[in-house]
Structure formats: structure tokens, C-alpha cells
Motif scaffolding. Structure first.
Motif, mmCIF file in Angstrom:
data_model
loop_
_atom_site.group_PDB
_atom_site.id
_atom_site.type_symbol
_atom_site.label_atom_id
_atom_site.label_comp_id
_atom_site.label_asym_id
_atom_site.label_seq_id
_atom_site.Cartn_x
_atom_site.Cartn_y
_atom_site.Cartn_z
ATOM 1 N N ARG A 46 0.842 -1.202 0.000
ATOM 2 C CA ARG A 46 0.000 0.000 0.000
ATOM 3 C C ARG A 46 0.876 1.251 0.000
ATOM 4 N NH1 ARG A 46 -4.964 1.923 1.132
ATOM 5 N NH2 ARG A 46 -5.826 -0.157 1.035
ATOM 6 N N GLU A 47 1.898 1.216 0.825
ATOM 7 C CA GLU A 47 2.792 2.374 0.912
ATOM 8 C C GLU A 47 3.494 2.605 -0.434
ATOM 9 O OE1 GLU A 47 5.328 2.119 4.422
ATOM 10 O OE2 GLU A 47 6.726 3.444 3.349
ATOM 11 N N ALA A 48 3.934 1.497 -1.052
ATOM 12 C CA ALA A 48 4.609 1.617 -2.351
ATOM 13 C C ALA A 48 3.641 2.150 -3.410
ATOM 14 C CB ALA A 48 5.177 0.263 -2.766
ATOM 15 N N PHE A 49 2.406 1.638 -3.417
ATOM 16 C CA PHE A 49 1.424 2.097 -4.402
ATOM 17 C C PHE A 49 1.198 3.609 -4.277
ATOM 18 C CE2 PHE A 49 -1.219 -1.828 -5.886
ATOM 19 C CZ PHE A 49 -0.050 -2.471 -6.216
ATOM 20 N N GLY A 50 1.329 4.097 -3.055
ATOM 21 C CA GLY A 50 1.155 5.534 -2.821
ATOM 22 C C GLY A 50 2.174 6.369 -3.586
ATOM 23 N N LYS A 51 3.302 5.772 -3.936
ATOM 24 C CA LYS A 51 4.364 6.520 -4.631
ATOM 25 C C LYS A 51 4.190 6.518 -6.146
ATOM 26 C CE LYS A 51 7.524 5.124 -1.007
ATOM 27 N NZ LYS A 51 8.488 4.108 -0.644
ATOM 28 N N LEU A 52 3.297 5.676 -6.658
ATOM 29 C CA LEU A 52 3.134 5.593 -8.115
ATOM 30 C C LEU A 52 2.531 6.886 -8.655
ATOM 31 C CD1 LEU A 52 1.751 1.939 -8.314
ATOM 32 C CD2 LEU A 52 3.934 2.730 -9.241
ATOM 33 N N GLU A 53 2.931 7.235 -9.865
ATOM 34 C CA GLU A 53 2.366 8.446 -10.485
ATOM 35 C C GLU A 53 1.032 8.157 -11.160
ATOM 36 O OE1 GLU A 53 5.108 10.737 -12.905
ATOM 37 O OE2 GLU A 53 6.769 9.908 -11.733
ATOM 38 N N LEU A 54 0.814 6.874 -11.494
ATOM 39 C CA LEU A 54 -0.441 6.524 -12.167
ATOM 40 C C LEU A 54 -0.829 5.086 -11.815
ATOM 41 C CD1 LEU A 54 -2.611 7.188 -14.444
ATOM 42 C CD2 LEU A 54 -1.068 5.983 -15.998
ATOM 43 N N ILE A 55 -2.065 4.908 -11.378
ATOM 44 C CA ILE A 55 -2.613 3.553 -11.206
ATOM 45 C C ILE A 55 -3.915 3.482 -12.000
ATOM 46 C CG2 ILE A 55 -3.513 1.805 -9.602
ATOM 47 C CD1 ILE A 55 -1.935 3.122 -7.351
ATOM 48 N N VAL A 56 -4.018 2.443 -12.825
ATOM 49 C CA VAL A 56 -5.255 2.210 -13.573
ATOM 50 C C VAL A 56 -5.751 0.831 -13.197
ATOM 51 C CG1 VAL A 56 -6.278 1.974 -15.880
ATOM 52 C CG2 VAL A 56 -4.383 3.581 -15.517
ATOM 53 N N THR A 57 -7.005 0.708 -12.797
ATOM 54 C CA THR A 57 -7.553 -0.637 -12.595
ATOM 55 C C THR A 57 -8.686 -0.862 -13.587
ATOM 56 O OG1 THR A 57 -9.127 0.070 -10.891
ATOM 57 C CG2 THR A 57 -6.997 -0.729 -10.116
ATOM 58 N N ILE A 58 -8.737 -2.095 -14.075
ATOM 59 C CA ILE A 58 -9.809 -2.505 -14.984
ATOM 60 C C ILE A 58 -10.562 -3.593 -14.249
ATOM 61 C CG2 ILE A 58 -10.316 -3.529 -17.241
ATOM 62 C CD1 ILE A 58 -7.535 -2.408 -18.136
ATOM 63 N N ASP A 59 -11.790 -3.327 -13.868
ATOM 64 C CA ASP A 59 -12.471 -4.232 -12.939
ATOM 65 C C ASP A 59 -13.978 -4.081 -13.064
ATOM 66 O OD1 ASP A 59 -13.242 -5.573 -10.306
ATOM 67 O OD2 ASP A 59 -11.070 -5.566 -10.084
ATOM 68 N N LEU A 60 -14.678 -5.027 -12.418
ATOM 69 C CA LEU A 60 -16.132 -4.920 -12.328
ATOM 70 C C LEU A 60 -16.514 -3.877 -11.293
ATOM 71 C CD1 LEU A 60 -16.968 -8.743 -12.073
ATOM 72 C CD2 LEU A 60 -16.609 -7.398 -14.139
ATOM 73 N N TYR A 61 -15.609 -3.685 -10.335
ATOM 74 C CA TYR A 61 -15.902 -2.869 -9.157
ATOM 75 C C TYR A 61 -14.767 -1.889 -8.886
ATOM 76 C CZ TYR A 61 -19.231 -6.574 -7.669
ATOM 77 O OH TYR A 61 -20.262 -7.468 -7.573
ATOM 78 N N ARG A 62 -15.044 -0.939 -8.003
ATOM 79 C CA ARG A 62 -13.971 -0.137 -7.418
ATOM 80 C C ARG A 62 -13.567 -0.848 -6.125
ATOM 81 N NH1 ARG A 62 -16.194 5.230 -6.130
ATOM 82 N NH2 ARG A 62 -15.252 5.335 -4.090
ATOM 83 N N THR A 63 -12.486 -1.592 -6.203
ATOM 84 C CA THR A 63 -12.024 -2.432 -5.085
ATOM 85 C C THR A 63 -11.081 -1.623 -4.191
ATOM 86 O OG1 THR A 63 -10.085 -3.093 -6.312
ATOM 87 C CG2 THR A 63 -12.071 -4.431 -6.622
ATOM 88 N N VAL A 64 -10.440 -2.266 -3.221
ATOM 89 C CA VAL A 64 -9.452 -1.522 -2.426
ATOM 90 C C VAL A 64 -8.302 -1.043 -3.301
ATOM 91 C CG1 VAL A 64 -9.802 -2.324 -0.057
ATOM 92 C CG2 VAL A 64 -8.498 -3.726 -1.595
#
Ligand code: MGD
Ligand code: MGD
Ligand code: SF4
Ligand code: MO
Length: 719
Positions: free
Chosen positions: A413-431
Motif C-alpha cells: 500500500r505504501e509503495a502504491f502511494g508513490k506511483l504516479e499513475l494507477i489504472v484498474t480494470i475491474d467490475l468494481y472499485r475495489t481496495v
């Protein structure tokens, strides 16, 4: 039920590997009912409650219908999301990816492919070219939490990562089943309808089933067979002990084995280190009992052996799979009816997974490493993001939920916080989606055409291929996964299927099926749109599955040498462990599938509203804990609080939790958020040392943990 009745559509479930046939009832353009399809030539009406309840996923008011864009900074915990147009979303995402690539090179973009993608024929068939389109080495998938141990082992032993001799459950007289619970999970890397019926039939035929597991699982019982309670993370030694017993006690037909294999002397030299007396010390199973298992296996008219995630996820899954294959080979059961067989399916697809280089290792940004089926270890995701020299700056997640499914949740989670862009392709908005900049709305499997492509890949007990039309049109602006990724690539200037005015995502499948004289058009005309394929020919293990140029099975692949040395170290470490060291394992239930299906009210009833820590009553007493206590479960990777439930199905020294929970932060999932549970993977290892370097498989079972009572909320011992 006639195929010509337009209100009834023969389709199939895509939640787990059997891919059960379902009959969908449609009225006024909506699916009103899903039920097991009794006309299906293979499944004959078998399906479980999860498949039938998928309608609740399809109709879920929390499903996203349009692309969403995050409007506030990710540093604010609560995401503010607004719908945007597809063209706008893909243009913005593509522009950012191009800028990152231009400024920081191609490995600044990472991709994580989750488990449901394997059940999406149109995406799966095109996944390799889509991944190539993104032109990055930073590829990750659910595979390294699941089964990459088997891929790496088969690549070394047979010369192809998809060469997997499956247990011939329809004919076997003896079934040895390690680290799997078919009654709950319906098996993996073997596609089989109603596995429990097949396992019960082994016993009815007068045969034997033996489960090897740290828990008295639901699959065991008077109608099937018993469980040998093993200490977690020690199966490799158990299987090596059996090979030792066959090699130096029972004996084997060396001439016959030599016709098919090389490296036999080296194998024997290696297993000489693991006589059953030594194996007994780490596995907790008496030497005489291991000897008896080996003797019964060899004496049975035919015997088969199988392992699944409970073994893959140990520290030595690849070596365990090696030993498993050697048990089959030396006992004369490989390539024999009732033994372990290769099921060709629709074509010789095993060739596509042929090993390219004898030495798969290279020097990567974090030292020596390899890919397995194209994937780097997901356990290293935070390290790749934190890598100062060449960090991943953008991550595209397709049908996955790495924040819950990968080890070391908090660090990730901490590492994901440093990303400049996150894209999820999903049925839902998950965690994971909650942390994303863009959440892109995917179709579910009632909304898309499909082919059970995965079932054609050489691991089907009763091979068949099925086509389904989209049962209904996609709601809102939902799009297919292949289309979404291709649109992003198209916007980046990469050639894709979409350049074709009439793109056919099944063209590759059509070409593969051509080998069996089939095509999508032909399937469409068949009852249940299904073609049943010829059953497996056992000897095809030798004639098709083996892909080494010399045509021989390698009994001692050079690539295993370093892992063999580690095996000696792990043995010493396990023997030296203090008595009473608790080991955490995963317990799947029939009321969840990994991190999804948590938003279905029907699965959140009674005890299924939370994920407790299960403990053997003797361990609870030793630690002065009682049912209902809130406990801290902790280790060097993290800490979670859970409610304690005593469970005498567990071996002493073993505690269990269900993974995939911990949806508290998922504001897009109203039901799941109200029953959040905790993320067991907070306790799973992360980083270097958290995975098997031979296979990239994450270490997710037999995790050392401490358990202590939360003194503020203790039940007080009065229950
Ligand atoms: N501790 C522990 N951890 C484990 C395991 C374990 O046994 N113990 N098991 C591991 C295993 S075997 C696996 S496979 C991984 C799974 O790891 P992941 O694949 O990362 O996680 P899932 O929970 O399966 O998430 C799947 C996501 O895909 C979404 N989805 C479903 N269908 C579709 C679709 O058609 N299209 C799109 N775009 N999205 C879709 C779901 O809503 C969900 O958010 O977890 C692993 N993690
Ligand atoms: N209901 C349901 N069905 C599912 C899933 C789900 O989450 N829920 N997930 C799907 C997916 S993605 C997959 S990959 C498959 C997985 O299918 P399986 O691999 O059969 O999964 P599990 O039922 O978790 O069985 C693993 C077993 O390993 C045991 N175990 C744990 N550690 C050890 C060990 O060290 N040694 C041995 N010998 N056993 C051990 C556990 O007690 C458990 O019984 O299931 C699929 N089907
Ligand atoms: S066993 Fe798996 S594929 Fe079959 S209905 Fe249940 S969830 Fe679907
Ligand atoms: Mo899995």
C-alpha cells in the motif's frame, strides 16, 4: 430445454476452473435466472452455488458502468471519483504512459494481471500481444501467488511450462492429493467437473484416496478417504522420502525409466539425503507411515498424485512438484491409465510454452532473477516501485486486486502511494481501485462472448470446448478487457486488433481449434455450443508433453541445483524451530473467491461475515485463549486483529485464516465494506526472500506468526 428457445441460453461459469455449464434465462433483455445446465455433455448439471449466484454480481448496484477518474490527490484517503467518457479516459492514460516512457524508459510502466483474466477467452487469447504492446519487462500476475512453482518445475523437467501430467481420476486406484481441498475449491491446473464425485468413485471402485494436509479438510471422510496431517511447508521432504523409498527400498524398473528419462543417477544421489526417518523429523509424519504410503502407492494397480496451492505456496513448491513427478515416473505410473497422464485437449499448445533457454536467469535491476511465463515475482512489486535507479511509476491492473492478494499488504500500500499513475480494470472499485487514478468498467461474463480457452490447454480431465454468446448486452458503458487495453495501446500509437475494421478477438482461438477440425462457427451450431474432445491418451506424456530436444524427461535439471542446496538449509532451519512455533495457512471457504464475491449479500451470512483466526484447541489452551477472544496475530511483516475460533480440524501448531478479506477501505463495495474482515496477507512475506527464486512463487503458507490476546477486548475466559 431446447437451444432454439430464445429465452434460454447455454453458457458457462467463469469463476473457477471447472467452468461449469449454466443455463441462463432471459426475459425483456435481462438475465432473470441462472441454473446448472443439465444438457451439458460434460458437466451434466453440476455447478455450485457461487456460479448460480453470479447473477448478484451481474445485477450488483455497486458495479461500475462507466470509466471513473479520481478527482482528488491520492494522499487523501477517501477517493472522489467522477465518471468520464472512454475516449477521454484512454487519451489521458495513454498520454501519461507515453510521457513516463519518454522520460524514464519502458520499464517505468508495470502491468499486473489478475486471476479472472484466465477465464476470459477473448482477453486470454490476446494477452501476450497486448503485453508486448506495452513493451515492458515489469510484468506481474496472480500466477506467482498461485501456481508458478509448477510452471517453473515443468519447464525444467519436461522442457515446457505447460506440460502437466494430471491425475487420471476417472480410472485411478490410488489418489494421493497434497495441499488441495477439492470439496471447496474444485481443483486447479486440472479441469474436472464435480471433482468430489470422481474422488468418491475412486473409493467406490475399491481404491484409495489419501489427502496430505495440515487440516482435516472437508474433502476427506468415510466416502473418500483420510488425511495425513503434515506440518506446513514440508511437502517437498515428504515426497522426497517417498522417492527415496521407491529408489532404495521398493525398487523400480530402471530400464523402463531410462527409455524416457535422463539424470536418474543424479536424482538418486540427491534423494539419498532424505530417507524417511529424516523426513519424519520435519513433516511430523511417522517414518513407518511414509513407508506405508510409498508401498501402497507402488502396489496399487494404478496410482496418481496431485498437488495444489497448499504446496505451491510453500517455500519449495517447484522442488515438491519435481519430486511429485519423480514419484509418478519411478513407480511406473507416469503415462499409464489411472496414473498421471497428459490431456492434449484441442491442440498441441504445450509447444507454445517450450523452454527457450536452459539458463533462465538474468541480471535485473534488483539482482539475479528470472521470469516465469513472462512474470516477475509479485512479492517484489514494492521493491520495483522503490528501486531508486529505475522505479515503476505507473501500474495497470487488469482483473486483479494485488493490495489483498499479494504478501506484505501494508508495504505494498505504501509503495502504491508513490506511483504516479494507477489504472484498474475491474467490475468494481475495489481496495486497489480506491487507490487508482482511473477505474475502468469491465463487462462481466454474462455480457461477453467467450470460449473456455483455458480448458483446451492440456489439463482437462474430460476435454471439451464450449462457445457462449453474450447472454445480454453490456450494461452502461462497460467494455471487454481486451478492448479496453487495446484502446489504450491504440491511443499510444501501437498496432492492435482494433486497427481492423471488424476485429475478431477469437481469431487465435479459431486457428488453434483448426487442429481438431473445429471453429467458432462450428461450435455455434452444436448442442450447448460444445464439442467434446477425444479423451486423453496416457502415453502422450512422453510423445507430446516432453518438449526437450532429446525427447527425454530430465530427472535432475541443472537449474534446480541451487534450490537443492537451499533445501538442506531449510531442513536444518525447520528442525531447529522451537516447539510451539505457530504456522499460518490459508483456508478457502465456499463463501468467497479470493478477494471477490465479497459484495454478494447471499455469501455474507452467519459465520461468513468475518474472517477469524482458527486455532487448534490445544494451542488455544496453551496460550490461555478461548473462543471469541480478539487476538493480535503478528510477525515481522505485519499485524492483524482477528476473532479467535477454536477448530479441532487443524493440526496442532497450525493456525488458519481466509485470504482476500480486508475490504474496509473499498468505498465502492457497500456490502463488503460492512463485513470487512482483515487482510491475512499483511502477515505474508514481502520483498527479497519472500519468494522462491527458482519459480518466483510467493511464500504464502506455513508463515511463522505469534498470537496473543488483545487484553482490552478479551472474552474473559467465560465462554
Ligand atoms: N494468503 C494467500 N494469498 C493468496 C492466496 C492464498 O491462498 N493465500 N491465493 C492466491 C491465488 S491462488 C490467486 S489466483 C490470487 C488472486 O489474486 P488476484 O487475481 O490479484 O485477486 P482476485 O481477488 O482474484 O481479484 C480479482 C479481481 O478481478 C475482478 N474481476 C472479476 N471478473 C472480472 C472480469 O471479467 N474483468 C475484470 N476486468 N475484472 C474482473 C474482481 O472484481 C476482483 O477485483 O490470490 C492469491 N493470494
Ligand atoms: N470457494 C472457492 N473456490 C476457489 C477459490 C476460492 O477462493 N474459493 N479460489 C480459486 C483459485 S484462484 C484457486 S488457485 C484454487 C485453489 O485450489 P486449492 O489449491 O485446492 O485450494 P484450497 O482449497 O485453498 O486448498 C489448499 C489446501 O492446502 C492446505 N495447505 C496449506 N498449507 C499446506 C502445506 O504446507 N502443505 C499441504 N500439504 N497442504 C497445505 C490447506 O489446508 C488447504 O486445504 O481454488 C479456486 N476455487
Ligand atoms: S465450481 Fe467453479 S466454475 Fe463451477 S459453478 Fe462453482 S464457481 Fe462456477
Ligand atoms: Mo488461484
Amino acid at each position: 430445454m431446447s437451444v432454439s428457445d430464445p429465452s434460454k441460453v447455454h453458457t458457462f461459469c467463469r469463476i473457477c476452473e471447472p467452468g461449469c455449464g449454466l443455463l441462463a434465462e432471459v426475459a425483456d433483455g435481462a438475465v432473470v435466472r441462472l441454473q446448472p445446465d443439465s444438457d451439458h455433455p460434460v458437466h451434466k448439471g453440476f455447478a455450485c452455488h457461487k456460479g448460480v449466484h453470479y447473477l448478484q454480481v451481474h445485477d450488483d448496484p455497486d458495479r461500475i458502468d462507466r470509466p471513473l477518474k479520481r478527482m482528488n490527490p491520492r494522499s487523501e484517503e477517501r477517493g472522489v471519483f467522477e465518471p468520464i467518457e472512454w475516449d477521454e479516459a484512454v487519451a489521458e492514460i495513454a498520454a501519461k504512459l507515453l510521457q513516463l516512457r519518454r522520460d524514464h524508459g519502458r520499464n517505468s510502466v508495470g502491468i499486473y494481471q489478475g486471476n479472472p483474466s484466465a477465464f476470459n477467452g477473448a482477453y486470454y487469447a490476446n494477452a501476450a500481444s497486448i503485453a508486448r504492446g506495452f513493451d515492458t519487462r515489469m510484468r506481474f500476475s496472480a500466477g506467482t501467488q498461485d501456481t508458478s512453482a509448477k510452471y517453473a518445475a515443468s519447464e525444467a523437467i519436461y522442457g515446457a511450462s505447460m506440460a502437466h501430467p494430471i491425475p487420471d481420476l476417472l480410472h485411478t486406484d490410488y489418489f494421493l492429493c497434497l495441499g488441495s481441498n477439492p470439496a471447496v475449491s474444485h481443483m486447479t491446473l486440472i479441469h474436472i467437473s464435480d471433482p468430489m464425485a470422481k474422488i468418491r468413485n475412486v473409493k467406490k471402485r475399491g481404491g484409495t484416496n489419501l489427502f496430505v494436509n495440515p487440516r482435516q479438510i472437508e474433502s476427506a471422510g468415510p466416502e473418500t478417504g483420510e488425511v495425513l496431517l503434515i506440518k506446513p511447508d514440508t511437502d517437498f521432504y515428504f515426497l522426497a522420502g517417498i522417492v527415496h523409498e521407491i529408489a532404495f527400498g521398493i525398487g523400480f524398473d530402471r530400464e523402463e525409466v531410462q527409455r524416457h528419462a535422463k539424470g536418474i543417477d543424479e536424482l538418486l544421489d540427491f534423494v539419498a539425503h532424505y530417507p524417511v526417518e529424516r523426513v519424519a523429523e520435519v513433516t511430523g509424519i511417522h517414518a513407518a507411515r511414509i513407508r506405508q504410503v510409498a508401498a501402497e502407492f507402488c502396489a496399487a494397480p494404478s496410482a496418481s498424485v496431485y498437488m495444489a496451492t497448499g504446496v505451491n505456496q510453500g517455500r519449495q513448491g517447484a522442488l515438491a512438484y519435481w519430486m511429485l513427478n519423480m514419484v509418478s515416473l519411478l513407480s511406473g505410473n507416469l503415462g499409464r491409465r489411472g496414473g498421471n497422464i497428459y490431456s492434449r485437449g484441442v491442440a498441441d499448445v504445450v509447444q507454445n510454452s517450450k523452454r527457450r533457454r536452459a539458463d533462465p536467469f538474468f541480471t535485473g535491476p534488483l539482482g539475479t532473477m528470472r521470469t516465469v511465463s513472462g512474470d516477475l515475482p509479485a512479492a517484489l512489486l514494492p521493491d520495483f516501485i522503490d528501486n531508486a535507479d529505475d522505479p515503476i511509476r505507473a501500474l495497470i491492473v487488469v482483473s486483479g486486486n494485488p493490495l489483498l492478494s499479494v504478501g506484505g499488504g501494508a508495504r505494498l500500500r505504501e509503495a502504491f502511494g508513490k506511483l504516479e499513475l494507477i489504472v484498474t480494470i475491474d467490475l468494481y472499485r475495489t481496495v486497489t481501485g480506491e487507490m487508482a487514478d482511473y477505474v475502468l468498467a469491465a463487462t462481466d461474463w454474462l455480457e461477453r462472448e467467450d470460449i473456455n480457452f483455458l480448458n483446451t490447454m492440456g489439463v482437462a480431465m474430460e476435454p471439451y470446448v464450449q462457445y457462449t454468446p453474450a447472454v445480454v448486452a453490456p450494461a452502461g458503458e462497460r467494455r471487454d478487457d481486451w478492448w479496453i487495453l487495446s484502446r489504450i495501446l491504440q491511443e499510444m500509437g501501437v498496432a492492435t486488433l482494433l486497427d481492423d475494421p471488424h476485429p475478431d478477438p477469437f481469431a487465435i482461438v479459431d486457428a488453434v481449434m483448426n487442429d481438431s477440425g473445429l471453429s467458432v462457427d462450428l461450435l455455434k451450431k452444436m448442442p450447448c455450443q460444445t464439442a467434446v474432445l477425444p479423451e486423453a491418451v496416457p502415453s502422450q506424456v512422453f510423445s507430446i508433453a516432453v518438449q526437450h530436444d532429446d525427447g527425454l524427461i530430465d530427472c535432475f535439471p541443472a537449474v534446480f541445483e541451487s534450490a537443492c542446496r537451499t533445501a538442506a538449509d531449510i531442513y536444518d532451519e525447520l528442525v531447529a524451530e522451537p516447539l510451539g512455533q505457530l504456522k499460518l495457512i490459508t483456508r478457502r471457504t465456499n463463501f468467497m473467491v479470493n478477494s471477490w464475491l465479497h459484495n454478494l449479500p447471499v455469501l455474507k451470512q452467519g459465520v461468513h461475515q468475518d474472517n477469524p483466526l482458527w486455532i487448534n484447541p490445544d494451542d488455544a489452551r496453551r496460550l490461555s485463549l478461548v473462543d471469541g477472544d480478539t487476538v493480535h496475530v503478528s510477525n515481522r511483516y505485519g499485524k492483524v486483529d482477528a476473532v479467535l475460533v477454536c477448530d479441532d480440524t487443524l493440526r496442532t501448531g497450525v493456525v488458519a485464516m481466509t485470504h482476500g478479506w480486508g475490504q474496509g477501505a473499498a468505498r465502492g463495495l457497500d456490502v463488503a465494506r460492512r463485513h470487512p474482515g482483515v487482510n491475512a496477507n499483511q502477515l505474508s512475506p514481502t520483498g527479497a526472500g519472500a519468494f522462491d527464486p527458482l519459480s518466483n512463487q510467493s511464500h504464502l503458507t506455513g508463515i511463522n506468526v505469534e498470537v496473543s490476546r488483545d487484553t482490552r477486548t478479551a472474552a474473559g475466559g467465560n465462554l
